[in-house]
Write a protein that holds these residues in place. Structure first.
Motif, PDB file in Angstrom:
ATOM      1  N   ALA A  35       5.884 -17.474  13.450  1.00 33.12           N
ATOM      2  CA  ALA A  35       6.082 -18.578  12.517  1.00 33.12           C
ATOM      3  C   ALA A  35       4.976 -18.461  11.568  1.00 33.12           C
ATOM      4  CB  ALA A  35       6.307 -19.874  13.400  1.00 33.12           C
ATOM      5  N   VAL A  36       3.833 -18.666  12.231  1.00 30.35           N
ATOM      6  CA  VAL A  36       2.460 -18.841  11.231  1.00 30.35           C
ATOM      7  C   VAL A  36       2.377 -17.432  10.218  1.00 30.35           C
ATOM      8  CG1 VAL A  36      -0.170 -18.317  11.253  1.00 30.35           C
ATOM      9  CG2 VAL A  36       0.973 -19.899  12.733  1.00 30.35           C
ATOM     10  N   ARG A  37       2.737 -16.149  10.511  1.00 27.78           N
ATOM     11  CA  ARG A  37       2.962 -15.087   9.706  1.00 27.78           C
ATOM     12  C   ARG A  37       4.084 -15.351   8.727  1.00 27.78           C
ATOM     13  NH1 ARG A  37       5.995 -10.434  11.962  1.00 27.78           N
ATOM     14  NH2 ARG A  37       7.737 -11.682  11.677  1.00 27.78           N
ATOM     15  N   ASP A  38       5.129 -15.973   9.012  1.00 29.50           N
ATOM     16  CA  ASP A  38       6.224 -16.136   8.102  1.00 29.50           C
ATOM     17  C   ASP A  38       5.704 -17.281   7.118  1.00 29.50           C
ATOM     18  OD1 ASP A  38       7.840 -14.496   9.314  1.00 29.50           O
ATOM     19  OD2 ASP A  38       8.949 -15.661  10.144  1.00 29.50           O
ATOM     20  N   GLN A  39       5.034 -18.246   7.603  1.00 26.32           N
ATOM     21  CA  GLN A  39       4.541 -19.446   6.597  1.00 26.32           C
ATOM     22  C   GLN A  39       3.590 -18.744   5.680  1.00 26.32           C
ATOM     23  OE1 GLN A  39       5.765 -22.467   6.368  1.00 26.32           O
ATOM     24  NE2 GLN A  39       4.249 -22.966   4.906  1.00 26.32           N
ATOM     25  N   HIS A  40       2.842 -17.791   6.133  1.00 30.25           N
ATOM     26  CA  HIS A  40       1.632 -17.366   5.327  1.00 30.25           C
ATOM     27  C   HIS A  40       2.380 -16.530   4.185  1.00 30.25           C
ATOM     28  CE1 HIS A  40      -1.479 -14.519   4.104  1.00 30.25           C
ATOM     29  NE2 HIS A  40      -2.123 -15.384   4.257  1.00 30.25           N
ATOM     30  N   ARG A  41       3.298 -15.725   4.543  1.00 28.81           N
ATOM     31  CA  ARG A  41       4.242 -14.964   3.512  1.00 28.81           C
ATOM     32  C   ARG A  41       4.908 -15.920   2.492  1.00 28.81           C
ATOM     33  NH1 ARG A  41       6.890 -10.158   7.176  1.00 28.81           N
ATOM     34  NH2 ARG A  41       5.020  -9.027   7.605  1.00 28.81           N
ATOM     35  N   PHE A  42       5.310 -16.977   3.095  1.00 23.65           N
ATOM     36  CA  PHE A  42       5.989 -17.857   2.007  1.00 23.65           C
ATOM     37  C   PHE A  42       5.048 -18.528   0.989  1.00 23.65           C
ATOM     38  CE2 PHE A  42       7.324 -22.231   1.170  1.00 23.65           C
ATOM     39  CZ  PHE A  42       8.389 -22.131   0.625  1.00 23.65           C
ATOM     40  N   GLU A  43       3.849 -18.795   1.572  1.00 20.48           N
ATOM     41  CA  GLU A  43       3.111 -19.578   0.781  1.00 20.48           C
ATOM     42  C   GLU A  43       2.451 -18.391  -0.283  1.00 20.48           C
ATOM     43  OE1 GLU A  43      -0.137 -21.201   3.303  1.00 20.48           O
ATOM     44  OE2 GLU A  43       1.419 -22.807   3.905  1.00 20.48           O
ATOM     45  N   SER A  44       2.376 -16.991   0.061  1.00 15.59           N
ATOM     46  CA  SER A  44       1.921 -16.124  -0.651  1.00 15.59           C
ATOM     47  C   SER A  44       3.066 -15.978  -1.815  1.00 15.59           C
ATOM     48  CB  SER A  44       1.926 -14.655  -0.183  1.00 15.59           C
ATOM     49  OG  SER A  44       0.716 -14.919   0.832  1.00 15.59           O
ATOM     50  N   VAL A  45       4.194 -15.772  -1.552  1.00 15.07           N
ATOM     51  CA  VAL A  45       5.481 -15.600  -2.499  1.00 15.07           C
ATOM     52  C   VAL A  45       5.381 -16.919  -3.550  1.00 15.07           C
ATOM     53  CG1 VAL A  45       7.823 -15.659  -2.919  1.00 15.07           C
ATOM     54  CG2 VAL A  45       6.907 -14.314  -1.084  1.00 15.07           C
ATOM     55  N   ILE A  46       5.125 -18.034  -3.018  1.00 14.11           N
ATOM     56  CA  ILE A  46       5.133 -19.308  -3.871  1.00 14.11           C
ATOM     57  C   ILE A  46       4.135 -19.355  -4.978  1.00 14.11           C
ATOM     58  CG2 ILE A  46       4.903 -21.847  -3.928  1.00 14.11           C
ATOM     59  CD1 ILE A  46       7.390 -20.834  -3.106  1.00 14.11           C
ATOM     60  N   ALA A  47       2.860 -18.656  -4.415  1.00 18.80           N
ATOM     61  CA  ALA A  47       1.756 -18.583  -5.297  1.00 18.80           C
ATOM     62  C   ALA A  47       1.705 -17.303  -6.117  1.00 18.80           C
ATOM     63  CB  ALA A  47       0.533 -18.431  -4.394  1.00 18.80           C
ATOM     64  N   GLY A  48       2.896 -16.598  -5.983  1.00 16.23           N
ATOM     65  CA  GLY A  48       2.961 -15.413  -6.919  1.00 16.23           C
ATOM     66  C   GLY A  48       2.146 -14.196  -6.336  1.00 16.23           C
ATOM     67  N   ARG A  49       1.832 -14.220  -5.345  1.00 18.32           N
ATOM     68  CA  ARG A  49       1.113 -12.958  -4.546  1.00 18.32           C
ATOM     69  C   ARG A  49       2.135 -12.142  -3.870  1.00 18.32           C
ATOM     70  NH1 ARG A  49      -2.544 -17.182  -2.847  1.00 18.32           N
ATOM     71  NH2 ARG A  49      -1.600 -16.765  -0.967  1.00 18.32           N
ATOM     72  N   PRO A  50       1.852 -10.872  -3.791  1.00 20.04           N
ATOM     73  CA  PRO A  50       2.730 -10.080  -2.925  1.00 20.04           C
ATOM     74  C   PRO A  50       2.711 -10.449  -1.577  1.00 20.04           C
ATOM     75  CG  PRO A  50       0.676  -8.669  -3.825  1.00 20.04           C
ATOM     76  CD  PRO A  50       0.595  -9.965  -4.190  1.00 20.04           C
ATOM     77  N   ALA A  51       3.676 -10.633  -0.940  1.00 21.52           N
ATOM     78  CA  ALA A  51       3.857 -11.104   0.498  1.00 21.52           C
ATOM     79  C   ALA A  51       3.545 -10.119   1.536  1.00 21.52           C
ATOM     80  CB  ALA A  51       5.464 -11.686   0.720  1.00 21.52           C
ATOM     81  N   ARG A  52       3.711  -8.899   1.243  1.00 19.21           N
ATOM     82  CA  ARG A  52       3.453  -7.686   1.988  1.00 19.21           C
ATOM     83  C   ARG A  52       2.386  -6.563   1.775  1.00 19.21           C
ATOM     84  NH1 ARG A  52       8.615  -5.520   5.112  1.00 19.21           N
ATOM     85  NH2 ARG A  52       6.976  -5.421   6.697  1.00 19.21           N
ATOM     86  N   GLY A  53       1.840  -6.217   2.426  1.00 21.33           N
ATOM     87  CA  GLY A  53       1.185  -4.972   2.044  1.00 21.33           C
ATOM     88  C   GLY A  53      -0.459  -5.220   1.582  1.00 21.33           C
ATOM     89  N   ARG A  54      -0.846  -6.523   1.771  1.00 20.97           N
ATOM     90  CA  ARG A  54      -2.157  -6.653   1.064  1.00 20.97           C
ATOM     91  C   ARG A  54      -3.243  -6.181   1.958  1.00 20.97           C
ATOM     92  NH1 ARG A  54      -1.788 -13.119   0.127  1.00 20.97           N
ATOM     93  NH2 ARG A  54      -3.804 -12.783   1.127  1.00 20.97           N
ATOM     94  N   TRP A  55      -3.238  -5.976   3.296  1.00 21.81           N
ATOM     95  CA  TRP A  55      -4.161  -5.603   4.086  1.00 21.81           C
ATOM     96  C   TRP A  55      -4.227  -4.187   3.572  1.00 21.81           C
ATOM     97  CZ3 TRP A  55      -7.734  -8.191   6.257  1.00 21.81           C
ATOM     98  CH2 TRP A  55      -7.503  -9.456   6.668  1.00 21.81           C
ATOM     99  N   ARG A  56      -3.290  -3.331   3.617  1.00 23.73           N
ATOM    100  CA  ARG A  56      -3.283  -1.898   3.366  1.00 23.73           C
ATOM    101  C   ARG A  56      -3.800  -1.521   2.124  1.00 23.73           C
ATOM    102  NH1 ARG A  56       1.471   2.589   3.726  1.00 23.73           N
ATOM    103  NH2 ARG A  56       0.067   4.246   3.039  1.00 23.73           N
ATOM    104  N   LEU A  57      -3.528  -2.454   1.231  1.00 18.77           N
ATOM    105  CA  LEU A  57      -4.298  -2.243  -0.344  1.00 18.77           C
ATOM    106  C   LEU A  57      -5.754  -2.585   0.011  1.00 18.77           C
ATOM    107  CD1 LEU A  57      -3.768  -1.847  -3.267  1.00 18.77           C
ATOM    108  CD2 LEU A  57      -3.392  -4.258  -3.281  1.00 18.77           C
ATOM    109  N   LEU A  58      -6.130  -3.604   0.575  1.00 24.79           N
ATOM    110  CA  LEU A  58      -7.476  -3.683   0.471  1.00 24.79           C
ATOM    111  C   LEU A  58      -8.197  -2.655   1.280  1.00 24.79           C
ATOM    112  CD1 LEU A  58      -7.713  -7.583   1.422  1.00 24.79           C
ATOM    113  CD2 LEU A  58      -8.239  -6.436  -0.584  1.00 24.79           C
ATOM    114  N   LEU A  59      -7.668  -2.066   2.281  1.00 26.12           N
ATOM    115  CA  LEU A  59      -8.355  -0.965   2.931  1.00 26.12           C
ATOM    116  C   LEU A  59      -8.223   0.344   2.024  1.00 26.12           C
ATOM    117  CD1 LEU A  59      -6.845  -1.389   6.526  1.00 26.12           C
ATOM    118  CD2 LEU A  59      -9.351  -1.940   6.098  1.00 26.12           C
TER     119      LEU A  59
END
Length: 71
Positions: A35-59
């Motif tokens: 639920a926490v992960r889904d909420q974080h993804r939802f907030e990312s989409v609302i803010a206009g950021r990518p919802a997935r793959g951010r950790w891999r991109l940073l690495l």
């Protein structure tokens, strides 16, 4: 008092009052994390950021700066 002791105390009290016992500690941990992960993804989409793959991109960016080959 730790979580197990509190659970035993609550179970005893529920039995004395004829109520159902509470769930064991840790029963809903996975559901809570999802639920926490889904909420974080939802907030990312609302803010206009990518919802997935951010950790891999940073690495990948960090390894490229360090000069390590990326496969």
């Amino acid at each position: 008092m730790n979580a197990l002791q509190q659970h035993l105390f609550d179970s005893y009290r529920a039995a004395q009052h004829g109520e159902p016992a509470p769930p064991a500690p840790g029963t809903h941990d996975v559901a809570t994390l999802r639920a926490v992960r889904d909420q974080h993804r939802f907030e990312s989409v609302i803010a206009g950021r990518p919802a997935r793959g951010r950790w891999r991109l940073l690495l990948v960016r960090a390894f490229r700066r360090a000069g390590a080959p990326v496969h």
